[in-house]
Design a protein around this motif. Structure first.
Motif, PDB file in Angstrom:
ATOM      1  N   HIS A  87       0.840  -1.208   0.000  1.00  0.00           N
ATOM      2  CA  HIS A  87       0.000   0.000   0.000  1.00  0.00           C
ATOM      3  C   HIS A  87       0.869   1.251   0.000  1.00  0.00           C
ATOM      4  CE1 HIS A  87      -3.618  -2.300   1.942  1.00  0.00           C
ATOM      5  NE2 HIS A  87      -3.378  -2.650   0.686  1.00  0.00           N
ATOM      6  N   MET A 133      -7.371   1.439   0.040  1.00  0.00           N
ATOM      7  CA  MET A 133      -6.205   0.938   0.789  1.00  0.00           C
ATOM      8  C   MET A 133      -6.185   1.484   2.215  1.00  0.00           C
ATOM      9  SD  MET A 133      -3.230   0.719  -2.069  1.00  0.00           S
ATOM     10  CE  MET A 133      -3.377  -0.506  -3.378  1.00  0.00           C
ATOM     11  N   GLU A 136      -8.381  -0.566   4.269  1.00  0.00           N
ATOM     12  CA  GLU A 136      -7.724  -1.820   4.669  1.00  0.00           C
ATOM     13  C   GLU A 136      -6.745  -1.565   5.823  1.00  0.00           C
ATOM     14  OE1 GLU A 136      -7.991  -4.007   0.334  1.00  0.00           O
ATOM     15  OE2 GLU A 136      -6.126  -3.058   0.902  1.00  0.00           O
ATOM     16  N   HIS A 209      -1.733  -7.788  -6.534  1.00  0.00           N
ATOM     17  CA  HIS A 209      -1.937  -7.428  -5.122  1.00  0.00           C
ATOM     18  C   HIS A 209      -3.358  -7.813  -4.676  1.00  0.00           C
ATOM     19  CE1 HIS A 209      -1.741  -4.916  -1.502  1.00  0.00           C
ATOM     20  NE2 HIS A 209      -2.938  -4.463  -1.832  1.00  0.00           N
ATOM     21  N   GLU A 213      -4.803 -10.659  -1.975  1.00  0.00           N
ATOM     22  CA  GLU A 213      -5.758 -10.347  -0.899  1.00  0.00           C
ATOM     23  C   GLU A 213      -6.984 -11.270  -0.980  1.00  0.00           C
ATOM     24  OE1 GLU A 213      -4.821  -5.685   0.068  1.00  0.00           O
ATOM     25  OE2 GLU A 213      -6.456  -6.131  -1.302  1.00  0.00           O
TER      26      GLU A 213
HETATM   27 FE   LIG Z   1      -4.665  -3.829  -0.538  1.00  0.00          FE
END
Ligand SMILES: [Fe+2]
Ligand SMILES: [Fe+2]
Length: 315
Positions: A87, A133, A136, A209, A213
């Motif tokens: 991130h 992000m 998250e 990415h 996840e």
């Molecule tokens: Fe992410």
């Protein structure tokens, strides 16, 4: 199919095989200069869980083991460090860098409407990625860290991950389409192409990415939730809640649509106006986040609204 790396392989082989894996290496906090050391030795030196490193490196090379035991082997705390570093890379380095390059190359003066639109779109895209992000970083990871400490806390809805990912991907796709289809420029075409290559590379990196996840982190967290006894955020509950939100009339409409009926035929069948059918369809799409007949068909079968033999194929 390449062979999977093991802990006895040399670490430099990882980069030699695919230079894109350089980014992965720094996200684990591993610096270069490892000489002849093996993957296992370097991971131990750098305090990185070797199994998690191997699962990620092999996953990124297309060797995707989906056995459920894999989620038990993954170190969730190592994964969080990896994702947090990614991130930081996207938000503080890669996306601002591409934005600077887009501004250098694209004519953003008020006379060039397409140029202005491109910058506007790109800013919207960066804002969407940032929001996702940061969510998250500030909501998901703290929740998971509490689970790691064995705390039973209010469950976080992990389904938010994939929803955010779809939106990020569709925005970037739109941006590339605008540039490729409509942007005419007097500036050096090589420069424009090189910015486009940067965007495509960033897109690949972001997609990888998101896949990590969705396909490794979320299942590992679900496994952790089960271990700790935090079960209310699971997929099965989510599907059930979503289905319950459809009214009886909306379910009837879904049944008609997936049997191959047109909107007009649905209106006649249910004795309602065409406009009412269209409104119901909009509400169904919003509630389920499903916008195609194919998607609705899968939903209807999975939720026992129709039998497979009732489905008309090819309409
Ligand atoms: Fe992410
Ligand atoms: Fe994400």
């Amino acid at each position: 199919m390449p062979y999977p790396f093991t802990e006895d392989d040399k670490m430099y082989e990882v980069i030699r095989t695919d230079y894109h894996l350089l980014n992965m290496m720094s996200r684990f906090g591993i610096s270069l200069g490892f000489g002849e050391k093996t993957i296992g030795e370097v991971c131990e030196m750098e305090n990185v869980d070797t199994t998690t490193f191997l699962i990620i490196v092999n996953y990124l090379r297309g060797i995707r083991d989906t056995g459920s035991y894999i989620y038990e082997q993954l170190s969730v705390s190592t994964l969080i460090t990896y994702l947090e570093n990614a991130h930081t890379f996207f938000l503080d380095f890669q996306l601002p860098y591409i934005r600077r390059r887009v501004i250098e190359v694209v004519d953003c003066s008020s006379e060039n409407k397409i140029g202005m639109l491109i910058i506007k779109f790109f800013d919207e895209y960066i804002a969407a990625v940032r929001k996702h992000m940061l969510q998250e970083n500030t909501k998901v990871f703290p929740y998971v860290k509490k689970l790691l400490h064995g705390e039973r806390v209010e469950a976080y809805d992990m389904a938010i991950f994939s929803k955010g990912h779809d939106m990020i991907e569709s925005k970037l796709k739109e941006l590339k389409n605008i540039i490729v289809k409509y942007y005419k420029t007097d500036t050096d075409v090589n420069q424009l192409n090189s910015v486009l290559f940067d965007i495509y590379n960033c897109e690949d990196d972001l997609r990888a990415h998101e896949e990590i996840e969705d396909n490794l982190f979320v299942p590992a967290v679900r496994h952790l939730e089960k271990t700790v006894g935090n079960l209310s955020g699971t997929d099965s509950n989510k599907t059930k809640q979503d289905e319950e939100q459809l009214s009886a009339r909306e379910k009837e409409i879904v049944q008609c649509i997936v049997r191959g009926m047109t909107n007009k035929e649905v209106a006649e069948e249910l004795f309602i106006s065409l406009n009412t059918v269209l409104t119901h369809r909009k509400n169904i799409a919003r509630k389920l986040s499903i916008h195609s007949v194919a998607g609705l068909t899968i939903y209807a079968i999975v939720n026992d609204l129709v039998k497979i033999e009732d489905i008309k194929v090819g309409k």
